[in-house]
Scaffold this motif. Structure first.
Motif, PDB file in Angstrom:
ATOM      1  N   LYS A  43       0.746  -1.143  -0.103  1.00 58.36           N
ATOM      2  CA  LYS A  43       0.089  -0.020  -0.120  1.00 58.36           C
ATOM      3  C   LYS A  43       0.605   1.266   0.096  1.00 58.36           C
ATOM      4  O   LYS A  43       0.811   2.362  -0.580  1.00 58.36           O
ATOM      5  N   VAL A  44       1.920   1.336   0.875  1.00 53.77           N
ATOM      6  CA  VAL A  44       2.869   2.484   1.104  1.00 53.77           C
ATOM      7  C   VAL A  44       3.415   2.519  -0.469  1.00 53.77           C
ATOM      8  O   VAL A  44       3.475   3.637  -0.937  1.00 53.77           O
ATOM      9  N   GLU A  45       3.863   1.447  -1.149  1.00 54.51           N
ATOM     10  CA  GLU A  45       4.629   1.761  -2.449  1.00 54.51           C
ATOM     11  C   GLU A  45       3.578   2.147  -3.630  1.00 54.51           C
ATOM     12  O   GLU A  45       3.982   3.084  -4.389  1.00 54.51           O
ATOM     13  N   GLU A  46       2.192   1.724  -3.480  1.00 53.50           N
ATOM     14  CA  GLU A  46       1.353   2.143  -4.444  1.00 53.50           C
ATOM     15  C   GLU A  46       1.270   3.840  -4.279  1.00 53.50           C
ATOM     16  O   GLU A  46       1.183   4.608  -5.146  1.00 53.50           O
ATOM     17  N   GLU A  47       1.157   4.117  -2.967  1.00 52.48           N
ATOM     18  CA  GLU A  47       0.838   5.622  -2.679  1.00 52.48           C
ATOM     19  C   GLU A  47       1.964   6.214  -2.967  1.00 52.48           C
ATOM     20  O   GLU A  47       1.966   7.491  -3.577  1.00 52.48           O
ATOM     21  N   TYR A  48       3.165   5.803  -2.855  1.00 53.40           N
ATOM     22  CA  TYR A  48       4.406   6.528  -3.181  1.00 53.40           C
ATOM     23  C   TYR A  48       4.607   6.472  -4.791  1.00 53.40           C
ATOM     24  O   TYR A  48       5.060   7.773  -4.992  1.00 53.40           O
ATOM     25  N   ARG A  49       4.203   5.449  -5.420  1.00 52.94           N
ATOM     26  CA  ARG A  49       4.324   5.751  -6.870  1.00 52.94           C
ATOM     27  C   ARG A  49       3.170   6.680  -7.404  1.00 52.94           C
ATOM     28  O   ARG A  49       3.609   7.536  -8.294  1.00 52.94           O
ATOM     29  N   ASN A  50       2.145   6.999  -6.692  1.00 56.55           N
ATOM     30  CA  ASN A  50       1.193   8.347  -7.072  1.00 56.55           C
ATOM     31  C   ASN A  50       1.779   9.436  -6.885  1.00 56.55           C
ATOM     32  O   ASN A  50       1.753  10.341  -7.880  1.00 56.55           O
ATOM     33  N   SER A  61       4.927  10.248  -6.560  1.00 57.84           N
ATOM     34  CA  SER A  61       6.096  10.409  -7.523  1.00 57.84           C
ATOM     35  C   SER A  61       5.391  10.907  -8.873  1.00 57.84           C
ATOM     36  O   SER A  61       6.252  11.675  -9.425  1.00 57.84           O
ATOM     37  N   SER A  62       4.601  10.282  -9.515  1.00 56.29           N
ATOM     38  CA  SER A  62       4.257  10.657 -10.739  1.00 56.29           C
ATOM     39  C   SER A  62       3.602  11.846 -10.804  1.00 56.29           C
ATOM     40  O   SER A  62       3.751  12.646 -11.735  1.00 56.29           O
ATOM     41  N   LEU A  63       2.839  12.248  -9.643  1.00 52.48           N
ATOM     42  CA  LEU A  63       2.176  13.655  -9.722  1.00 52.48           C
ATOM     43  C   LEU A  63       3.332  14.545  -9.830  1.00 52.48           C
ATOM     44  O   LEU A  63       3.280  15.815 -10.467  1.00 52.48           O
ATOM     45  N   PRO A  97       9.580   6.804 -10.077  1.00 52.25           N
ATOM     46  CA  PRO A  97       9.850   5.991  -8.653  1.00 52.25           C
ATOM     47  C   PRO A  97      11.006   5.176  -8.520  1.00 52.25           C
ATOM     48  O   PRO A  97      11.389   4.697  -9.706  1.00 52.25           O
ATOM     49  N   ARG A  98      11.567   4.880  -7.557  1.00 49.04           N
ATOM     50  CA  ARG A  98      12.355   4.030  -7.474  1.00 49.04           C
ATOM     51  C   ARG A  98      12.176   2.547  -7.348  1.00 49.04           C
ATOM     52  O   ARG A  98      10.882   2.361  -6.853  1.00 49.04           O
TER      53      ARG A  98
END
Ligand code: ADP
Ligand code: MG
Length: 396
Positions: A322-329, A331-333, A338-339
């Motif tokens: 979940k954290v990774e998904e939010e992080y990707r969002n 980052s792309s914004l 993303p790493r």
């Protein structure tokens, strides 16, 4: 109108002229390094400084180092003092870059290995007949995150050079001696030659430290700080009164009390202001704020992802997925690549070591075992603003 006279002397980076209740420690440092003045180059001197947060380790070492450098220089000994924070310079390579920079030694742009960089630094010391006193602050952090070869390299290479003149001397600063216990015995024996302890401050010691900032360093206008306010803050934080003995927290509380007095248009700081300040100072937050200011962009993005999950959902912990998904969002914004997953795992591990997140493993009920992640403090507007502001700065 304001109660403050000179706010900058309350800044954590400020080095005051006096360090009350650190006379013994300074004397011990002086004794440890006296051969650097009397017989420079005879031995490589190593000292370990141990103490909890806010016990004056950083400020005392910096002040000692600069004074020793002055004394040596006056005697014609070319001693350089360099203070490296292992939290900021996270790898052996970054550390060596920092040392080169402090020595004003230009390095070629092509990527050098740590070994090559060290060789350049070392040759420079030889050529210019320089002695280097190197403080590795927050060394626990370097130990817990670096490959053992790097620690070994840093601490022992010097002996292997087999040189006549020992030009490199160390002060290692750690919070606990046990952080050294994970090291190989041979490295440990090398480091622990001489240990100087920085105990937590008692109430009367904190009182003296605060009064020194008020009276000698003139942080406030004359007669604006009541004695009761200073006593109250010292008692709250004094180790003998159940506090943490942390001078930084005591100074921060005093500063905040001053701001509150100003906000209330009061010409003096009363015990009431000190109490209000105390209820607002959260020791965890203040340590966390400091650490966040040193983080690289993607660590900040990860923290922002976790804080944003805390805001969106009522849950206490979130899965790595979940954290990774939010992080990707996020980052792309921001238009940031993303790493990768493996890299993020490493970041999470380090954030945990820095005390910026807490983790636990999922028990039964979830498929497989997964790491669950949470922030150690409630999400506040201040925390969100700090993260946003630091992210913005990194993107500039
Ligand atoms: P540490 O490195 O042990 O966490 P610091 O050296 O950063 O602690 O000290 C925290 C704060 O308290 C700094 O603002 C420092 O100037 C102040 N401080 C600590 N000890 C003293 C002292 N003996 N006298 C005056 N100021 C002190
Ligand atoms: Mg420190």
């Amino acid at each position: 109108s304001t109660v403050f006279n000179n706010l900058s002397v309350l800044n954590p980076e400020h080095i005051p002229a006096n360090l009350p209740h650190r006379e013994t420690q300074i004397k011990e440092l002086t004794v440890s390094f006296k051969d650097l003045i009397l017989n420079p180059g005879g031995t490589s001197i190593r000292t370990v400084i141990v103490g909890r947060t806010g016990t004056g380790k950083t400020v005392t070492t910096k002040k000692f180092g600069k004074e020793l450098q002055d004394i040596a220089n006056k005697k014609g000994i070319r001693l350089f003092y360099v203070h490296v924070n292992c939290h900021r310079q996270r790898t052996l390579y970054l550390m060596l870059m920092e040392i080169a920079q402090s020595l004003r030694l230009p390095l070629p742009n092509r990527g050098l290995s740590s070994q090559e960089t060290f060789k350049l630094i070392y040759d420079y010391l030889e050529r210019k007949n320089i002695h280097l006193l190197l403080t590795l602050d927050e060394f626990d952090y370097f130990i817990s995150t670096s490959p053992v070869e790097d620690i070994y390299f840093l601490v022992r290479i010097y002996d292997e050079l087999n040189v006549n003149v020992k030009r490199l001397h160390y002060i290692f600063i750690v919070r606990e001696l046990t952080s050294l216990s994970s090291l190989d015995k041979s490295i440990k024996d090398h480091i622990i030659k001489n240990v100087i302890e920085f105990p937590p401050y008692s109430s009367f010691q904190l009182y003296d430290i605060l009064q020194d900032r008020i009276v000698n360093e003139k942080a406030f206008k004359q007669n604006t700080v009541t004695d009761e306010a200073v006593k109250f803050i010292s008692d709250i934080h004094g180790a003998d009164k159940g506090g943490s003995g942390n001078a930084r927290l005591a100074i921060e509380t005093l500063e905040l009390a001053g701001r509150i007095a100003d906000a209330e248009s009061s010409p003096i700081i009363t015990i009431e202001h000190a109490k209000k300040a105390n209820s607002k100072i959260n020791p965890e937050i203040s340590i966390i704020t400091d650490t966040i200011r040193d983080l690289d962009l993607h660590y900040l993005l990860l923290l922002k992802a976790i804080s944003s999950l805390h805001k969106k959902y009522e849950e206490d912990f979130f899965s790595m997925g979940k954290v990774e998904e939010e992080y990707r969002n996020i980052s792309s914004l921001l238009g940031e690549e993303p790493r990768r997953h493996t890299q993020l795992f490493e970041y999470i591990r380090r954030l945990k070591l820095m005390g910026l997140i807490i983790t636990r493993h999922s028990g039964k009920g979830m498929r497989g075992r997964t790491t669950l992640i949470s922030l150690p403090v409630p999400v506040s507007v201040e925390l969100e603003n700090l993260l946003d502001q630091e992210i913005k700065r990194r993107l500039q």
